[in-house]
Design an enzyme around this catalytic site. Structure first.
Site, short mmCIF file in Angstrom:
data_model
loop_
_atom_site.label_atom_id
_atom_site.label_comp_id
_atom_site.label_asym_id
_atom_site.label_seq_id
_atom_site.Cartn_x
_atom_site.Cartn_y
_atom_site.Cartn_z
N LYS A 112 23.96 53.32 44.58
CA LYS A 112 24.19 54.36 45.60
C LYS A 112 24.57 55.68 44.91
O LYS A 112 25.43 55.71 44.04
CB LYS A 112 25.29 53.94 46.57
CG LYS A 112 25.46 54.89 47.74
CD LYS A 112 26.31 54.28 48.83
CE LYS A 112 26.51 55.23 50.00
NZ LYS A 112 25.22 55.63 50.62
N HIS A 143 30.20 49.97 47.84
CA HIS A 143 28.75 49.90 47.89
C HIS A 143 28.19 49.50 46.52
O HIS A 143 28.90 49.51 45.52
CB HIS A 143 28.15 51.25 48.30
CG HIS A 143 28.23 51.51 49.77
ND1 HIS A 143 29.34 52.07 50.36
CD2 HIS A 143 27.34 51.29 50.78
CE1 HIS A 143 29.14 52.18 51.66
NE2 HIS A 143 27.95 51.71 51.95
#
Length: 260
Positions: free
Chosen positions: A153, A149
């Site tokens: 995040k 990700h």
């Protein structure tokens, strides 16, 4: 008749995407957006009510569906407020502890509440397909996962990775809390057979990539899901909001309920 929707965190990456997609959806109406104090500048261009306090906004929009991709504590607070006013809520926030999810389930008994760590059609189909692979391949295949990700995040592993790992564990009648390995370092010895490894990578602007590995004698199978844009999750949340508008309280709904 269009479904009225209120978007939380409309200046955030997901909130902004959801708000714009609602404006282009003939079956949905952007009734209002909410942001923290001092972050509402420019939101008036969306052509709807802009608020800082959800309770005050809900008084003007009875029955509107709230979509929330903010943060764990904010989402829990918003779910409580929605229950007080009788407004259904769709939550896409990840990082909830088991105790926090239990609170969401309690709220869902009184007010229509939906939660999914991943709103994409593909990921939710994977949750149905992966257990079949586990059972057909048998116990000789080790189960591992890698998730990637973007560098903004905050939680790890991702909620999607945990959900996928749970469906793998359940297919073998294991408890993920007992067999999950989320970090490896040093002299760790041989890999136990009853283990599911979930490793995290963060960097750049990667929207989301999850790869599940089935590694057996002489071969391996890799199943990968790539999210190309946040539109995938945003569209899923809008679809969930439209569906939730016609539901009654009683359980914490998920994407499987929408597909059913």
């Amino acid at each position: 008749m269009s479904t009225p929707i209120i978007v939380m965190g409309a200046h955030g990456r997901m909130g902004a995407t959801i708000a714009q997609l609602i404006r282009n959806d003939e079956a949905a109406e952007l009734a209002a957006v909410c942001e923290r104090a001092g972050r509402g500048e420019g939101l008036e261009l969306l052509g709807c009510e802009v608020g800082e306090e959800l309770g005050a906004v809900l008084k003007n929009h009875p029955g509107a569906i709230v979509i929330d991709f903010t943060a764990v504590q904010a989402s829990l607070s918003n779910a409580r407020v929605c229950a007080e006013h009788g407004n259904p809520i769709v939550i896409g926030t990840t990082g909830f502890t088991p105790a926090e999810l239990d609170e969401l389930r309690s709220i869902a008994e009184k007010n229509p509440t939906f939660w999914a760590p991943n709103m994409s059609v593909g990921v939710n189909v994977l949750q149905q397909v992966l257990p079949e692979l586990v059972k057909k391949l048998g116990p000789d295949y080790d189960l591992e996962m890698v998730e990637l990700h973007h560098n903004k995040k905050k939680d790890a592993p991702s909620g999607t990775a945990l959900k996928l790992a749970e469906c793998l564990a359940e297919a073998r009648d294991w408890d993920l809390q007992e067999v999950g390995n989320f970090s490896r370092e040093g002299i760790i010895g041989e890999r136990p057979k009853e283990e599911i490894g979930v490793q995290t990578i963060r960097g750049g602007d990667v929207v989301g990539v999850h790869t599940v590995y089935f590694m057996g004698p002489g071969e391996r199978i890799e199943v990968t899901h790539h999210a190309h844009s946040r539109d995938t999750f945003a569209q899923g949340s809008i679809r969930a909001a439209k569906w939730l508008a016609g539901q009654k309280p009683g359980k914490l709904y998920a994407m499987a309920d929408v597909f059913a």
